[in-house]
Motif scaffolding. Structure first.
Motif, mmCIF file in Angstrom:
data_model
loop_
_atom_site.group_PDB
_atom_site.id
_atom_site.type_symbol
_atom_site.label_atom_id
_atom_site.label_comp_id
_atom_site.label_asym_id
_atom_site.label_seq_id
_atom_site.Cartn_x
_atom_site.Cartn_y
_atom_site.Cartn_z
ATOM 1 N N SER A 501 54.601 30.278 -20.321
ATOM 2 C CA SER A 501 55.620 29.224 -20.217
ATOM 3 C C SER A 501 56.613 29.568 -19.121
ATOM 4 N N GLN A 502 57.057 30.823 -19.113
ATOM 5 C CA GLN A 502 58.008 31.251 -18.086
ATOM 6 C C GLN A 502 57.384 31.151 -16.698
ATOM 7 N N TYR A 503 56.120 31.555 -16.576
ATOM 8 C CA TYR A 503 55.440 31.498 -15.287
ATOM 9 C C TYR A 503 55.231 30.048 -14.833
ATOM 10 N N SER A 504 54.849 29.161 -15.764
ATOM 11 C CA SER A 504 54.635 27.755 -15.405
ATOM 12 C C SER A 504 55.909 27.135 -14.848
ATOM 13 N N TYR A 505 57.033 27.478 -15.452
ATOM 14 C CA TYR A 505 58.313 26.981 -14.949
ATOM 15 C C TYR A 505 58.579 27.550 -13.557
ATOM 16 N N GLY A 506 58.355 28.855 -13.387
ATOM 17 C CA GLY A 506 58.592 29.485 -12.093
ATOM 18 C C GLY A 506 57.704 28.931 -10.997
ATOM 19 N N ILE A 507 56.427 28.722 -11.279
ATOM 20 C CA ILE A 507 55.504 28.258 -10.243
ATOM 21 C C ILE A 507 55.799 26.808 -9.854
ATOM 22 N N SER A 508 56.327 26.021 -10.800
ATOM 23 C CA SER A 508 56.717 24.645 -10.455
ATOM 24 C C SER A 508 57.910 24.664 -9.500
ATOM 25 N N LEU A 509 58.823 25.614 -9.682
ATOM 26 C CA LEU A 509 59.937 25.775 -8.746
ATOM 27 C C LEU A 509 59.428 26.259 -7.388
ATOM 28 N N HIS A 510 58.445 27.152 -7.409
ATOM 29 C CA HIS A 510 57.858 27.683 -6.177
ATOM 30 C C HIS A 510 57.251 26.566 -5.337
ATOM 31 N N PHE A 511 56.414 25.734 -5.954
ATOM 32 C CA PHE A 511 55.780 24.656 -5.201
ATOM 33 C C PHE A 511 56.789 23.594 -4.763
ATOM 34 N N ALA A 512 57.896 23.489 -5.497
ATOM 35 C CA ALA A 512 58.963 22.569 -5.096
ATOM 36 C C ALA A 512 59.828 23.144 -3.983
ATOM 37 N N ARG A 513 59.542 24.409 -3.615
ATOM 38 C CA ARG A 513 60.256 25.127 -2.555
ATOM 39 C C ARG A 513 61.728 25.339 -2.899
ATOM 40 N N ARG A 514 61.977 25.474 -4.175
ATOM 41 C CA ARG A 514 63.323 25.807 -4.649
ATOM 42 C C ARG A 514 63.362 27.321 -4.850
ATOM 43 N N TYR A 515 63.347 28.044 -3.726
ATOM 44 C CA TYR A 515 63.089 29.475 -3.754
ATOM 45 C C TYR A 515 64.176 30.276 -4.463
ATOM 46 N N THR A 516 65.420 29.895 -4.300
ATOM 47 C CA THR A 516 66.495 30.638 -4.981
ATOM 48 C C THR A 516 66.284 30.612 -6.490
ATOM 49 N N GLU A 517 65.929 29.438 -7.004
ATOM 50 C CA GLU A 517 65.709 29.298 -8.449
ATOM 51 C C GLU A 517 64.425 29.993 -8.882
ATOM 52 N N SER A 518 63.369 29.863 -8.070
ATOM 53 C CA SER A 518 62.098 30.476 -8.476
ATOM 54 C C SER A 518 62.199 31.996 -8.458
ATOM 55 N N ILE A 519 62.921 32.558 -7.486
ATOM 56 C CA ILE A 519 63.092 34.012 -7.432
ATOM 57 C C ILE A 519 63.800 34.494 -8.693
ATOM 58 N N ALA A 520 64.867 33.789 -9.071
ATOM 59 C CA ALA A 520 65.601 34.162 -10.286
ATOM 60 C C ALA A 520 64.706 34.046 -11.518
ATOM 61 N N GLN A 521 63.875 32.998 -11.561
ATOM 62 C CA GLN A 521 62.999 32.792 -12.714
ATOM 63 C C GLN A 521 61.941 33.887 -12.815
ATOM 64 N N PHE A 522 61.327 34.271 -11.687
ATOM 65 C CA PHE A 522 60.301 35.315 -11.740
ATOM 66 C C PHE A 522 60.919 36.678 -12.074
#
Length: 659
Positions: A501-522
């Motif tokens: 679940s945590q990874y699915s949320y992070g990868i959706s941020l990654h593909f959305a190019r919301r890198y600041t948020e995806s980095i924090a999530q990973f």
């Protein structure tokens, strides 16, 4: 409806409608929100919104610039009913689509991961004078004009109502109106009390409706006595019993199965699951009987609030499970003001041994191949066991996702056979529809069919983390990033302790190019499991794409050591990075011989970033031929940006079925 919500309602009612001095509006960009009339205008044209969507927007706008937590939204908008948090995410998604982007391409509503939402557009509050209430009385308005059904003005917005000095000419009339108002107010309060009493008597204490609980697997008193039919079977029955009452949000067993160890820490589990209560139980076998002791712990206070006990014969396992769930479950529900319920878990089979094997396969800590063996044994005992067929399909999917070429295709075919059998026996199986969505997405490239199956899976089982994870991946593949992020958030809300679940949320941020948020999530994901390789790899990519190359390389070095990479390769990688940055690292890997673990899609992405277009397309063709799951993300993976203008990319995307 809870009385605790009445004061602000009645205060707003009297101040804005009875005084009749002003109307309240909020302006943001080209929109105008009329709270009293419950109307949203865009350039003076009405914008259709459902009642709940309007209520959510009104709360967010009134507190613009401030975080509005999910619990607060539930309390203000759904105070009179029980809903899941997933409803909020869907309404936020609807509002985002309705409002669209502003002239700078920014969204109006910001998601604060796992917390809530913030309205980020600049909001101006506006009040306009209306007719004095004395004039309205003389015109004898209709009751439905003067007393609208719903007025939502957030009391936390701290709105000050300016009341003008008394007018001597109409003071006597005002006194008469006050008398009428007091009598009407008292009558309204009496009616509300009567309605509230009937509501409480019928549905139990409303305070429970916003509470959540995690029911942990029932643990044995000694480590050598593990038996899944007791540990997971009784927990499953309790979860179904408590959840059927619909006054508590109950975590699914798939979310709590990880706490099956004898040394389980109930309080730590509750905090990890982000729930209000935990029900932790143990069992003891003696003389043909099973004795259960269950403790209800308040996660916030850390105190054990209730202890429940039950003792039953173990002869008929299913009867025993239902009896224990009845006693303990109904006692727990009574604590929250709910009368008993007769709901019993739907196991899908009457064969105890098949059920035992299914529990071992789905909840036991086994490798996929071992789980497959358990499911196949269960199906031999009961060929009509739909849940066992779904479990078999799930494990073949996992084997296929991690397999290579012909093995992957073989696993896909086996999973499809199992899915078809599961759906023939039970067309309402949400898990089977989720897996069918995945197969259509990653193997058949039937994107319309994938969406249909994913939507159906979420509809059938909105509390399934698997359903939301799969739907999030589909939405990302289609470039529907806001929707994908919303589904990712819902997956985390449903099962916050799930790495996937945590990874699915992070990868959706990654593909959305919301890198600041995806980095924090990973980074958050890796605090849960520092060996989670996919989170490491995407974190490295996002750090690099966001311009933090040195930090990305530091993380990569740690991953190399963790994976046991030989010292010479590590030194070569360091030298390559010092000489040419990430281009030098990729040159080192390009010289290494291929091995069975190579993922061609990732190799193609690396070649694209190196500017080696021919090699990139060679690897993409090999990725497509092997049905690697990543090919479905062809049009959204940021690493492929350098080759998107090549005609070969357009041709490849067309063959995959991506527009």
């Amino acid at each position: 409806m809870s009385l605790e919500n009445y004061p602000s309602f009645l205060l707003n009612f009297s101040e804005f409608n009875l005084n009749g001095e002003e109307k309240q509006f909020f302006r943001f960009k080209s929109f105008r929100l009329n709270v009293g009339e419950r109307q949203l205008l865009h350039r003076n044209s009405p914008v259709p919104l459902t009642p709940k969507a309007f209520d959510v927007l009104a709360v967010l706008v009134a507190q613009s610039g401030h975080l509005v937590e999910k619990d607060e939204l539930l309390k203000q908008v759904w105070a009179d009913s029980f809903v899941e948090e997933a409803n909020i995410a869907r309404i936020i998604h609807t509002l985002r689509k309705t409002l669209g982007e502003d002239e700078n391409g920014n969204k109006f509503i910001e998601t604060v991961a796992t917390k809530g939402y913030r309205f980020v557009a600049n909001v101006k509050e506006d009040r306009q004078p209306t007719e004095r209430h004395a004039d309205k009385l003389e015109k004898a308005p209709r009751a439905d004009e003067e007393f609208p059904d719903t007025i939502d003005v957030d009391e936390s917005a701290e709105v000050a109502v300016q009341i003008p000095p008394p007018d001597p000419v109409i003071e006597q009339k005002r006194l008469t109106r006050v008398v009428f108002f007091v009598v009407g107010f008292a009558t309204a309060i009496s009616l509300l009390l009567i309605l509230s009493f009937n509501f409480w008597r019928g549905t139990g204490t409303n305070s429970a409706q916003s509470k959540s609980i995690a029911v942990l697997p029932v643990r044995p008193l000694t480590d050598e006595n593990h038996e899944p039919i007791y540990e997971f079977g009784i927990a499953d029955s309790l979860i179904y019993k408590i959840g059927s009452a619909k006054i508590l949000t109950v975590r699914e067993l798939s979310a709590t199965r990880k706490y099956s160890g004898i040394d389980q820490d109930a309080l730590a589990a509750g905090r990890e699951q982000q729930v209000d209560y935990v029900l932790a139980s143990n069992y003891q076998l003696a003389g043909g009987k099973i004795r259960i002791t269950a403790q209800l712990t308040n996660v916030s206070s850390g105190q054990i609030e209730e202890t429940y006990k039950s003792e039953k014969d173990v002869g008929d396992v299913f009867k025993m499970q239902d009896a224990i769930a009845g006693e303990i479950g109904n006692s727990l529900l009574a604590r929250f003001g709910k009368t008993s319920t007769s709901a019993a878990v739907k196991r899908g089979t009457g064969n105890e041994e098949a059920y035992r094997l299914y529990l071992q396969g789905i909840y036991g800590r086994l490798e996929p191949q071992e789980s497959i063996q358990r499911f196949e044994q269960a199906i031999r005992l009961d060929p009509n066991y739909a849940q066992a067929w779904s479990g078999l399909a799930l494990m073949h999917r996992r084997m296929g996702n991690s397999g290579r070429n012909t093995n992957r295709l073989e696993q896909y075919q086996k999973s499809m056979e199992a899915i078809n059998n599961a759906l023939t026996l039970d067309p309402t199986s949400g898990d089977a529809h989720s897996m069918l969505c995945e197969n259509k997405l990653f193997y058949e490239y039937d994107f319309d069919g994938a969406e249909r199956e994913c939507k159906l899976a979420v509809e059938l089982d909105p509390n399934s983390a698997l359903a939301h994870q799969t739907y999030a991946r589909y939405l990302s593949s289609q470039g529907r990033h806001d929707e994908a992020v919303a589904e990712g958030i819902t997956a985390v809300d449903v099962d916050p302790a799930s790495l996937w679940s945590q990874y699915s949320y992070g990868i959706s941020l990654h593909f959305a190019r919301r890198y600041t948020e995806s980095i924090a999530q990973f980074r958050r994901t890796l605090t849960m499991d520092e060996d989670f390789g996919l989170a490491y790899m995407t974190l490295v990519t996002d750090l690099e794409l966001s311009g933090n190359e040195a930090e990305a390389f530091d993380v990569w070095k740690k991953l190399m050591v963790r994976w046991g990479t030989d010292e010479k390769t590590v030194q070569d990688i360091k030298a390559g990075f010092q000489a040419e940055g990430w281009l030098g690292v990729r040159r080192v890997y390009d010289k290494r011989p291929e091995d069975s673990s190579k993922v061609y899609f990732h190799g193609a992405a690396g070649y694209a970033q190196m500017g080696m277009k021919d090699k990139a397309f060679e690897y993409l063709e090999r990725s497509l031929a092997g049905r690697e799951i990543w090919i479905a993300f062809l049009k959204v993976d940021p690493r492929l940006d350098a080759i998107r203008d090549d005609p070969r990319f357009t041709d490849l995307a067309a063959r995959v079925g991506l527009k």
